[in-house]
Enzyme design. Sequence first.
Site, PDB file in Angstrom:
ATOM      1  N   PHE A 202     -18.633  14.795 -26.542  1.00  0.00           N
ATOM      2  CA  PHE A 202     -18.348  14.224 -27.325  1.00  0.00           C
ATOM      3  C   PHE A 202     -17.982  12.688 -27.115  1.00  0.00           C
ATOM      4  CE2 PHE A 202     -14.383  13.372 -25.731  1.00  0.00           C
ATOM      5  CZ  PHE A 202     -13.569  14.596 -25.128  1.00  0.00           C
TER       6      PHE A 202
ATOM      7  N   PHE B  76      -7.112  21.628 -24.824  1.00  0.00           N
ATOM      8  CA  PHE B  76      -7.444  20.307 -24.939  1.00  0.00           C
ATOM      9  C   PHE B  76      -8.631  20.185 -23.999  1.00  0.00           C
ATOM     10  CE2 PHE B  76      -7.396  15.955 -23.962  1.00  0.00           C
ATOM     11  CZ  PHE B  76      -7.655  15.402 -25.052  1.00  0.00           C
ATOM     12  N   THR B  77      -9.478  19.337 -24.075  1.00  0.00           N
ATOM     13  CA  THR B  77     -10.751  18.894 -24.052  1.00  0.00           C
ATOM     14  C   THR B  77     -10.618  19.158 -21.869  1.00  0.00           C
ATOM     15  OG1 THR B  77     -10.559  16.977 -24.557  1.00  0.00           O
ATOM     16  CG2 THR B  77     -11.864  17.920 -25.636  1.00  0.00           C
TER      17      THR B  77
ATOM     18  N   LYS C  80       0.425   7.672 -23.354  1.00  0.00           N
ATOM     19  CA  LYS C  80       0.368   8.428 -24.825  1.00  0.00           C
ATOM     20  C   LYS C  80       2.732   8.311 -25.257  1.00  0.00           C
ATOM     21  CE  LYS C  80      -2.920  10.352 -24.588  1.00  0.00           C
ATOM     22  NZ  LYS C  80      -4.001  10.141 -23.023  1.00  0.00           N
TER      23      LYS C  80
ATOM     24  N   TYR D  29       1.100  -1.512  -0.410  1.00  0.00           N
ATOM     25  CA  TYR D  29       0.275   0.533  -0.016  1.00  0.00           C
ATOM     26  C   TYR D  29       1.082   1.424  -0.324  1.00  0.00           C
ATOM     27  CZ  TYR D  29      -4.025   3.106   1.140  1.00  0.00           C
ATOM     28  OH  TYR D  29      -4.444   4.374   0.396  1.00  0.00           O
TER      29      TYR D  29
ATOM     30  N   ASP E 219       2.199  20.605 -20.234  1.00  0.00           N
ATOM     31  CA  ASP E 219       1.053  19.734 -21.021  1.00  0.00           C
ATOM     32  C   ASP E 219       2.265  18.672 -21.381  1.00  0.00           C
ATOM     33  OD1 ASP E 219      -0.021  17.689 -21.440  1.00  0.00           O
ATOM     34  OD2 ASP E 219      -1.869  18.162 -21.727  1.00  0.00           O
TER      35      ASP E 219
ATOM     36  N   ARG F 110     -12.772  15.207 -33.620  1.00  0.00           N
ATOM     37  CA  ARG F 110     -12.198  16.404 -32.937  1.00  0.00           C
ATOM     38  C   ARG F 110     -12.721  17.847 -33.636  1.00  0.00           C
ATOM     39  NH1 ARG F 110      -9.659  14.993 -27.894  1.00  0.00           N
ATOM     40  NH2 ARG F 110     -12.441  14.922 -28.510  1.00  0.00           N
TER      41      ARG F 110
HETATM   42  C1  P70 Z   1      -6.714  11.513 -26.622  1.00  0.00           C
HETATM   43  C2  P70 Z   1      -6.757  10.967 -25.363  1.00  0.00           C
HETATM   44  C3  P70 Z   1      -5.291  12.980 -23.498  1.00  0.00           C
HETATM   45  C4  P70 Z   1      -4.929  14.129 -22.873  1.00  0.00           C
HETATM   46  C5  P70 Z   1      -4.379  14.810 -23.712  1.00  0.00           C
HETATM   47  C6  P70 Z   1      -3.606  16.025 -23.641  1.00  0.00           C
HETATM   48  C7  P70 Z   1      -3.087  16.481 -24.847  1.00  0.00           C
HETATM   49  C8  P70 Z   1      -4.247  15.350 -21.251  1.00  0.00           C
HETATM   50  C9  P70 Z   1      -4.873  14.138 -21.716  1.00  0.00           C
HETATM   51  C10 P70 Z   1      -6.029  13.390 -20.680  1.00  0.00           C
HETATM   52  C11 P70 Z   1      -7.456  10.642 -24.767  1.00  0.00           C
HETATM   53  C12 P70 Z   1      -8.810  11.855 -24.846  1.00  0.00           C
HETATM   54  C13 P70 Z   1      -9.459  12.736 -23.613  1.00  0.00           C
HETATM   55  C14 P70 Z   1      -9.766  13.431 -24.129  1.00  0.00           C
HETATM   56  C15 P70 Z   1     -11.196  13.527 -25.098  1.00  0.00           C
HETATM   57  C16 P70 Z   1     -10.703  12.502 -26.259  1.00  0.00           C
HETATM   58  C17 P70 Z   1      -9.285  11.515 -25.648  1.00  0.00           C
HETATM   59  N1  P70 Z   1      -5.859  12.332 -24.944  1.00  0.00           N
HETATM   60  N2  P70 Z   1      -3.363  16.073 -22.409  1.00  0.00           N
HETATM   61  O1  P70 Z   1      -6.662  10.295 -26.977  1.00  0.00           O
HETATM   62  O2  P70 Z   1      -5.198  12.291 -20.580  1.00  0.00           O
HETATM   63  O3  P70 Z   1      -6.815  10.832 -20.758  1.00  0.00           O
HETATM   64  O4  P70 Z   1      -4.603  10.113 -19.461  1.00  0.00           O
HETATM   65  O5  P70 Z   1      -6.427  11.798 -18.518  1.00  0.00           O
HETATM   66  O6  P70 Z   1      -4.323  13.719 -24.972  1.00  0.00           O
HETATM   67  O7  P70 Z   1      -6.265  12.378 -27.331  1.00  0.00           O
HETATM   68  P1  P70 Z   1      -5.880  10.824 -19.946  1.00  0.00           P
END
Ligand code: P70
Length: 458
Positions: free
Chosen positions: A450, A125-126, A259, A73, A216, A383
């Site tokens: 989305f 970013f989303t 990634k 743990y 990021d 996107r």
């Molecule tokens: C993608 C994934 C994640 C991501 C990222 C950047 C530049 C943070 C994160 C979050 C997964 C994804 C996420 C949201 C919408 C669609 C797809 N990107 N910063 O496919 O990381 O997913 O580990 O929480 O690209 O691009 P995590």
Amino acid sequence: MATRTIAEPYKIKMVEPIRQIPAEARKRAIAEAGYNTFLLRSEDVYIDLLTDSGTSAMSDWQWAGLMLGDEAYAGSRNFYNLQKAVEEVYGFPYTVPTHQGRGAEHITSQLRIRPGQLVPMNMYFTTTREHVELAGGQYVDVILDEAHDPTSQHPFKGNVDLAKLDQVARERGAETIAYLSVATCVNMAGGQPISMQNLQEVSEWARGHQVAIIFDATRAVENAYFIQQREAGFAGKSIREILRQMMSHGEGCTVSAKKDNLVNIGGFLATRNEDFFEKARGMVVVFEGLHTYGGLAGRDMEAIARGTYEMCEQEYIASRVRQVEYLGNRLRSAGVPIVVPIGGHGVFLDAKRFLPHLSQDLFPAQALCAALYEDSGVRSMERGVVSAGRDKTTGKHNYPKLELVRLTVPRRVYTNLHMDVVAESCIALYQQREQVSGLKMVHEPEHLRFFQARFEPA
Ligand code: P70
């Protein structure tokens, strides 16, 4: 002299069968999924280019590391291995593991943003933007205008526009800026890198205005590769040296290890600021888990630690980015409109030019994703206007300039013959593009719509 082929620096030890289901079944599957590729069952997908996130093939060294998971743990040895890898590779001495990238974003936003503050970013970013807004912050776009133009050939479309930063500071005051969120290989711009020179300038600006930079760094290795290939003075430097130099400009970073770091799950927050680290350690126990596992198993942390070294190997990163380029070049030479330059993690179809007969209210990128799946069973990701969501104050759709379909290439998973199949499907679709019709949204979730939105033919 003709250039020689560079092959993947690995051979295949285990295979996972995939199959293309019949056309009729694909038509049914996408209709049942509400024309949203996130809602398809993976078994109904032939070649899965939804994302490069968590879809990498791990190496035998990483798999071996799983067996060495210390599932205590507290104080797991794999945590210390992870911390060491992050310090050696990124240069940040303090690491807080999280279940994935958004866990690190959540902690960062909650700790670093006071309600009403601004967070300038080189494009949204989303998940990052959602966490900024949940913490009461406001996202401000400070990326170069070229990033919003899919046809601009600028080699570093991820660059921050310093004039835009100055304008924010002038109009709102630098003290209203919570921090600068600087992304590497900007996802929503099409996987476009930021240059070292721009990083240097942004970091001088930030120092002058007493504003912190938090990266990021999710796709920082792909960015480092582009710097090595495109920026004067970096051709002789290793990926690790370039990455360290990039990160030296920031106080810390959030990373989705799914990634660059070649694992199926995990993320972390890393920093050189001891006070931020102490606070983050305090918060991770509320939302993720103890500060030495942050929602991960010991074995997961070991896989990330090992992936963090592997991702910097020159032959690996070259073959990874070149595979994306291979797909992009096939499409480009057939006249299919894509975002240029070709990005680091995927090829982005320009749905506005692909389907000029569809207005953004008919969700052209969403429609194109659905049509591509119907044609060949290839899964891609919207996107565009669906991803951009609604303006929190006016309630209207955000209409992004970029209306894209992302063909994201998982790392070490597919061969170039798979890329050929994808290219042929896109080309076939382009040749009969007038037949692709628009969609209407019939179910719209409040957050990150989305993922679960549903559509019907308009
Ligand atoms: C993608 C994934 C994640 C991501 C990222 C950047 C530049 C943070 C994160 C979050 C997964 C994804 C996420 C949201 C919408 C669609 C797809 N990107 N910063 O496919 O990381 O997913 O580990 O929480 O690209 O691009 P995590």
